[in-house]
Design a protein around this motif. Structure first.
Motif, PDB file in Angstrom:
ATOM      1  N   GLN A 115       0.741  -1.206   0.023  1.00 37.10           N
ATOM      2  CA  GLN A 115       0.142  -0.090  -0.030  1.00 37.10           C
ATOM      3  C   GLN A 115       0.978   1.066  -0.090  1.00 37.10           C
TER       4      GLN A 115
ATOM      5  N   PHE B  33       2.615   1.815  -3.500  1.00 28.74           N
ATOM      6  CA  PHE B  33       1.515   2.366  -4.584  1.00 28.74           C
ATOM      7  C   PHE B  33       1.308   3.611  -4.359  1.00 28.74           C
TER       8      PHE B  33
ATOM      9  N   LYS C  14       3.827   6.329  -5.437  1.00 34.75           N
ATOM     10  CA  LYS C  14       3.745   6.378  -6.866  1.00 34.75           C
ATOM     11  C   LYS C  14       2.912   7.350  -7.362  1.00 34.75           C
TER      12      LYS C  14
END
Length: 84
Positions: free
Chosen positions: A77, A80, A83
């Motif tokens: 988590q 991601f 990003k």
């Protein structure tokens, strides 16, 4: 008279040996039952301790695996989310 005394001696000897044999049999049966009860209790306790130990070990392994999976999910988590 001697025949009567001899007969009485044999009867007494036979009854004493029979009583002794029954006494030894009863003593042996009592010892057998006592040892059975003691040994069955020891076997039950030992099996119970092994079962408790095995279930505790399995519980710890499951908890460790769930914690590792949750750490992986939190890490993914965060990966991601970085990003974006």
């Amino acid at each position: 008279m001697r025949k009567t005394l001899g007969l009485m001696r044999r009867l007494i000897r036979n009854r004493c040996s029979t009583g002794l044999a029954l006494g030894v049999l009863m003593l042996g049966m009592g010892a057998t039952v006592t040892m059975y009860l003691v040994s069955s209790e020891l076997v039950y306790r030992e099996s119970r301790l092994r079962f408790d130990n095995d279930t505790s070990d399995a519980e710890q392994k499951i908890a460790m695996r769930v914690r590792l999976y949750s750490d992986v999910l939190v890490t993914m988590q965060a990966l991601f989310g970085a990003k974006d």
